[in-house]
Design a protein around this motif. Structure first.
Motif, PDB file in Angstrom:
ATOM      1  N   PRO A 107     -31.446  51.708   9.441  1.00 45.74           N
ATOM      2  CA  PRO A 107     -31.159  52.137  10.822  1.00 45.74           C
ATOM      3  C   PRO A 107     -29.697  51.967  11.226  1.00 45.74           C
ATOM      4  O   PRO A 107     -29.262  52.575  12.204  1.00 45.74           O
ATOM      5  CB  PRO A 107     -32.077  51.243  11.658  1.00 45.74           C
ATOM      6  N   TRP A 108     -28.929  51.180  10.508  1.00 46.29           N
ATOM      7  CA  TRP A 108     -27.510  51.008  10.810  1.00 46.29           C
ATOM      8  C   TRP A 108     -26.637  51.999  10.048  1.00 46.29           C
ATOM      9  O   TRP A 108     -25.413  51.945  10.145  1.00 46.29           O
ATOM     10  CB  TRP A 108     -27.085  49.564  10.487  1.00 46.29           C
ATOM     11  N   GLY A 109     -27.270  52.878   9.271  1.00 46.73           N
ATOM     12  CA  GLY A 109     -26.536  53.935   8.582  1.00 46.73           C
ATOM     13  C   GLY A 109     -26.085  53.603   7.177  1.00 46.73           C
ATOM     14  O   GLY A 109     -25.531  54.466   6.497  1.00 46.73           O
ATOM     15  N   GLN A 110     -26.284  52.384   6.735  1.00 46.44           N
ATOM     16  CA  GLN A 110     -25.851  51.998   5.388  1.00 46.44           C
ATOM     17  C   GLN A 110     -26.752  52.630   4.332  1.00 46.44           C
ATOM     18  O   GLN A 110     -27.976  52.564   4.445  1.00 46.44           O
ATOM     19  CB  GLN A 110     -25.878  50.479   5.231  1.00 46.44           C
ATOM     20  N   LEU A 111     -26.145  53.234   3.326  1.00 48.80           N
ATOM     21  CA  LEU A 111     -26.888  53.797   2.200  1.00 48.80           C
ATOM     22  C   LEU A 111     -27.076  52.716   1.148  1.00 48.80           C
ATOM     23  O   LEU A 111     -26.105  52.174   0.619  1.00 48.80           O
ATOM     24  CB  LEU A 111     -26.128  54.960   1.587  1.00 48.80           C
ATOM     25  N   ILE A 112     -28.332  52.429   0.845  1.00 50.16           N
ATOM     26  CA  ILE A 112     -28.659  51.392  -0.119  1.00 50.16           C
ATOM     27  C   ILE A 112     -29.179  52.057  -1.384  1.00 50.16           C
ATOM     28  O   ILE A 112     -30.082  52.892  -1.335  1.00 50.16           O
ATOM     29  CB  ILE A 112     -29.731  50.454   0.471  1.00 50.16           C
ATOM     30  N   ASN A 113     -28.585  51.696  -2.515  1.00 52.41           N
ATOM     31  CA  ASN A 113     -29.012  52.279  -3.793  1.00 52.41           C
ATOM     32  C   ASN A 113     -30.391  51.760  -4.172  1.00 52.41           C
ATOM     33  O   ASN A 113     -30.616  50.546  -4.221  1.00 52.41           O
ATOM     34  CB  ASN A 113     -28.026  51.911  -4.887  1.00 52.41           C
ATOM     35  N   LEU A 114     -31.301  52.692  -4.446  1.00 59.45           N
ATOM     36  CA  LEU A 114     -32.626  52.308  -4.900  1.00 59.45           C
ATOM     37  C   LEU A 114     -32.733  52.473  -6.421  1.00 59.45           C
ATOM     38  O   LEU A 114     -33.107  51.548  -7.131  1.00 59.45           O
ATOM     39  CB  LEU A 114     -33.699  53.141  -4.200  1.00 59.45           C
ATOM     40  N   ASP A 140     -39.317  48.962   5.459  1.00 56.72           N
ATOM     41  CA  ASP A 140     -39.118  50.158   4.633  1.00 56.72           C
ATOM     42  C   ASP A 140     -38.743  51.374   5.483  1.00 56.72           C
ATOM     43  O   ASP A 140     -38.346  52.416   4.938  1.00 56.72           O
ATOM     44  CB  ASP A 140     -40.387  50.499   3.835  1.00 56.72           C
ATOM     45  N   SER A 141     -38.866  51.264   6.780  1.00 54.66           N
ATOM     46  CA  SER A 141     -38.545  52.395   7.657  1.00 54.66           C
ATOM     47  C   SER A 141     -37.092  52.821   7.490  1.00 54.66           C
ATOM     48  O   SER A 141     -36.218  51.998   7.193  1.00 54.66           O
ATOM     49  CB  SER A 141     -38.812  52.026   9.114  1.00 54.66           C
ATOM     50  N   GLY A 142     -36.861  54.100   7.679  1.00 57.93           N
ATOM     51  CA  GLY A 142     -35.521  54.655   7.544  1.00 57.93           C
ATOM     52  C   GLY A 142     -35.600  56.009   6.873  1.00 57.93           C
ATOM     53  O   GLY A 142     -36.670  56.601   6.751  1.00 57.93           O
ATOM     54  N   VAL A 143     -34.452  56.504   6.434  1.00 58.31           N
ATOM     55  CA  VAL A 143     -34.407  57.806   5.776  1.00 58.31           C
ATOM     56  C   VAL A 143     -34.173  57.605   4.283  1.00 58.31           C
ATOM     57  O   VAL A 143     -33.297  56.831   3.879  1.00 58.31           O
ATOM     58  CB  VAL A 143     -33.286  58.694   6.362  1.00 58.31           C
ATOM     59  N   TYR A 144     -34.962  58.297   3.484  1.00 56.04           N
ATOM     60  CA  TYR A 144     -34.832  58.239   2.026  1.00 56.04           C
ATOM     61  C   TYR A 144     -34.191  59.532   1.543  1.00 56.04           C
ATOM     62  O   TYR A 144     -34.687  60.618   1.816  1.00 56.04           O
ATOM     63  CB  TYR A 144     -36.196  58.018   1.372  1.00 56.04           C
ATOM     64  N   PHE A 145     -33.087  59.394   0.828  1.00 57.15           N
ATOM     65  CA  PHE A 145     -32.367  60.551   0.309  1.00 57.15           C
ATOM     66  C   PHE A 145     -32.436  60.589  -1.210  1.00 57.15           C
ATOM     67  O   PHE A 145     -32.314  59.561  -1.885  1.00 57.15           O
ATOM     68  CB  PHE A 145     -30.886  60.502   0.698  1.00 57.15           C
ATOM     69  N   CYS A 146     -32.606  61.796  -1.712  1.00 58.28           N
ATOM     70  CA  CYS A 146     -32.429  62.086  -3.121  1.00 58.28           C
ATOM     71  C   CYS A 146     -31.087  62.814  -3.245  1.00 58.28           C
ATOM     72  O   CYS A 146     -30.764  63.661  -2.402  1.00 58.28           O
ATOM     73  CB  CYS A 146     -33.585  62.980  -3.577  1.00 58.28           C
TER      74      CYS A 146
END
Lengths: 110, 119
Positions: free
Chosen positions: A39-46, A81-87
């Motif tokens: 929610p803070w905009g940080q992209l976290i590598n999965l 786990d909420s948030g946006v998941y990007f491929c």
């Protein structure tokens, strides 16, 4: 250029449920990454997963490069786990730029 | 440092002004990337550096946008004569390498971004 389609665009779950997110891409890729944007905009590598299967805790991912899709599995979902998941993919023929899908907005309710 | 850092975290400017955004990549990472994220959308590629050279500038939206990298480290993205449509979050990423086929050396790590608002 390469097209990346993610589905579903939105997903609402109850805590504890499992889910599968899908990423389809239109051409051969050199690199495929899954990210969680909090929610803070940080992209976290999965996962870095151009092919094969990987697991990390409650998350796992599979990429079938020959069929041009990748799946992200979330088990026993939690509110965090909420948030946006990007491929995002890096097309073999165009160097190192990542092309992102539009994302899946996941909401996990308590 | 431990991760990619960017400054400032927020920037509010008036239409027509120039702005500079800074990115410090992970130490030892030779490749550096800039992306832009408009509200509610995915990221769009702007420019990529390998060392201090920029082999791919094709994502820069207009000639008002430029970027440089010095010392194979810090990069600066400059937007001249800002317009309201430039409002977005600008994200920087770095990777160990960029062109090794299907290697985790290519994995990109992102900074927290700079939120730019043009009034």
């Amino acid at each position: 250029g390469i097209q990346v389609e993610q589905s579903p665009p939105d997903l609402i779950l109850q805590e504890g449920a499992n889910s599968t997110l899908r990423c389809n891409f239109s051409d051969s890729v050199n690199n495929l990454q899954w990210f969680h944007q909090n929610p803070w905009g940080q992209l976290i590598n999965l996962f870095y997963i151009p092919s094969g299967t990987k697991q990390n805790g409650r998350l796992s991912a599979t990429t079938v490069a020959t069929e041009r899709y990748s799946l992200l599995y979330i088990s026993s979902s939690q509110t965090t786990d909420s948030g946006v998941y990007f491929c995002a993919v890096d097309q073999e023929t165009s160097g190192s730029r990542l092309t992102f899908g539009e994302g899946t907005q996941l909401t996990v309710n308590p | 440092g431990a991760g990619v850092s960017q400054s400032p975290s927020n920037k509010v400017t008036e239409k027509g002004k120039d702005v500079e955004l800074r990115c410090d990549p992970i130490s030892g990472h030779t490749a550096l990337y800039w992306y832009r994220q408009r509200l509610g959308q995915g990221l769009e590629f702007l420019i990529y550096f390998q060392g201090n050279s920029a082999p791919d500038k094709s994502g820069l939206p207009s000639d008002r946008f430029s970027a440089e990298r010095t010392g194979e480290s810090v990069s600066t993205l400059t937007i001249q004569r800002t317009q309201q449509e430039d409002s977005a979050v600008y994200l920087c990423a770095s990777s160990l390498a960029a062109t090794v086929v299907r290697s985790s050396y290519n994995e990109q790590f992102f900074g927290p971004g700079t939120r730019l608002t043009v009034l």
